[in-house]
Design an enzyme around this catalytic site. Sequence first.
Site, PDB file in Angstrom:
ATOM      1  N   ARG A 121       0.862  -1.192   0.000  1.00 52.14           N
ATOM      2  CA  ARG A 121       0.000   0.000   0.000  1.00 52.14           C
ATOM      3  C   ARG A 121       0.902   1.247   0.000  1.00 52.14           C
ATOM      4  NH1 ARG A 121      -5.121   0.249   3.631  1.00 52.14           N
ATOM      5  NH2 ARG A 121      -5.796   1.519   1.865  1.00 52.14           N
ATOM      6  N   GLN A 162     -15.363   2.307   6.359  1.00 50.79           N
ATOM      7  CA  GLN A 162     -14.648   2.132   7.642  1.00 50.79           C
ATOM      8  C   GLN A 162     -15.410   2.790   8.791  1.00 50.79           C
ATOM      9  OE1 GLN A 162     -13.230   3.042   4.775  1.00 50.79           O
ATOM     10  NE2 GLN A 162     -11.118   2.360   4.588  1.00 50.79           N
ATOM     11  N   ASP A 190      -2.508   9.300   7.266  1.00 52.05           N
ATOM     12  CA  ASP A 190      -1.677   8.254   6.652  1.00 52.05           C
ATOM     13  C   ASP A 190      -0.280   8.751   6.346  1.00 52.05           C
ATOM     14  OD1 ASP A 190      -4.619   7.442   5.982  1.00 52.05           O
ATOM     15  OD2 ASP A 190      -3.356   5.644   5.891  1.00 52.05           O
ATOM     16  N   LYS A 245      -7.884   9.374   4.661  1.00 54.36           N
ATOM     17  CA  LYS A 245      -8.933   8.711   3.868  1.00 54.36           C
ATOM     18  C   LYS A 245      -9.689   9.701   2.981  1.00 54.36           C
ATOM     19  CE  LYS A 245      -9.598   5.294   3.583  1.00 54.36           C
ATOM     20  NZ  LYS A 245      -8.990   4.546   2.418  1.00 54.36           N
TER      21      LYS A 245
HETATM   22  O1  MRU Z   1      -7.681   2.536   3.708  1.00 57.08           O
HETATM   23  P1  MRU Z   1      -7.504   2.520   5.194  1.00 57.08           P
HETATM   24  O2  MRU Z   1      -8.682   1.974   5.926  1.00 57.08           O
HETATM   25  O3  MRU Z   1      -6.197   1.859   5.595  1.00 57.08           O
HETATM   26  O4  MRU Z   1      -7.375   4.060   5.585  1.00 57.08           O
HETATM   27  C1  MRU Z   1      -7.258   4.385   6.941  1.00 57.08           C
HETATM   28  C2  MRU Z   1      -7.228   5.845   7.184  1.00 57.08           C
HETATM   29  O5  MRU Z   1      -7.290   6.660   6.286  1.00 57.08           O
HETATM   30  C3  MRU Z   1      -7.024   6.268   8.610  1.00 57.08           C
HETATM   31  O6  MRU Z   1      -7.697   7.456   8.882  1.00 57.08           O
HETATM   32  C4  MRU Z   1      -5.526   6.483   8.853  1.00 57.08           C
HETATM   33  O7  MRU Z   1      -4.794   5.372   8.430  1.00 57.08           O
HETATM   34  C5  MRU Z   1      -5.223   6.761  10.264  1.00 57.08           C
HETATM   35  S1  MRU Z   1      -5.424   5.342  11.255  1.00 57.08           S
HETATM   36  C6  MRU Z   1      -4.955   5.675  12.835  1.00 57.08           C
END
Ligand code: MRU
Length: 347
Positions: free
Chosen positions: A89, A196, A237, A248
């Site tokens: 990723r 999510q 992220d 996200k």
């Molecule tokens: O695609 P995902 O579910 O991995 O994306 C997660 C997010 O965008 C979260 O907000 C981010 O990773 C922070 S998690 C503490």
Amino acid sequence: MAVKPILFQDGVCRMLDQRLLPTEEVWLDYTDYREVAEAIRTMVVRGAPAIGVAAAFGAAFGARDIKEERFELFFAQFEEVCSLLAATRPTAVNLCWALERMKTVARNNSAAPHTELKNILLTEACRIADADIEINRALGRHGEKLIADGARILTHCNAGALATGGYGTALGVIRAAVEAGKNISVVADETRPWLQGARLTTWELMQDNIPVTLICDNMAGHLMSKGEIDCVIVGADRIAANGDTANKIGTYTVAVLAREHNLPFYVAAPTSTIDLDMEDGSRIPIEERDSSEVTHCGGHRIAPQGVMVRNPAFDVTPARLITAIITENGIAQSDYSTALANLVKGA
Ligand code: MRU
């Protein structure tokens, strides 16, 4: 007690399958680095800090299977293992951060006997997992001071226990505010397309009896305009050196709405999410995911066959829209370039 989505027991890494929540709670067992990579890619485990923890275990499993005893040759193979894990990723920098840390530990122990080096790497993965929870708790203690008693907090995606080693970043601040005796309620964006918010944030907050109300993504502006939201807290992220923050998809939209309604917009993330090598957000790699996530919902087609689709999984919120960035080492509130560099140094 917040859930821990990744456990290490008897040589096995167990992960709660986040694709199936909230309807099924299934734990999957991993002992092979290629399978761990696949678990990250297919989102059995997701959330920036959690995929860092999972990758560290993957790297330790990869190291365990390397037969080569001469360090230079061992390390060359170990780097290949780490590259495969890193490629799963692209956006969350915690993944590379954890793998770099594993490589540094390997290099620092190059003289250790072969078997001992493998044990050291496994111990390091466990340390990364345990430390993540402590980091979230520290971040929560700093962040909760920004939250007023009675606050109604909007959050996007899941930046909770499920997205970390446990406890959470955005939800860690919320948990800490609740633990400090504040009366807090949460509004969770559903977070299309992967949901999510609807599936994970509501699930883990309800387990902790923290009041949560689910809304569709397009309802946030309405609630803000009616005075029903007091602030926004999200995770991250990757945070660039100037404070621009990838999170996200949809986070940017919420930040614009928060500015329009004069609401504080907080980002909560460990310093491992800060990428000082990335000058600003414009070059942060944005993952594009499969079009079926947009054309389908809950396994059902909702758009015509053959329609053109875009599916960027993240967006970048410019630093100017962010009121504060909360980390385990303290809070950056202005002049992000200097403040973030100092917070990382304090790590
Ligand atoms: O695609 P995902 O579910 O991995 O994306 C997660 C997010 O965008 C979260 O907000 C981010 O990773 C922070 S998690 C503490």
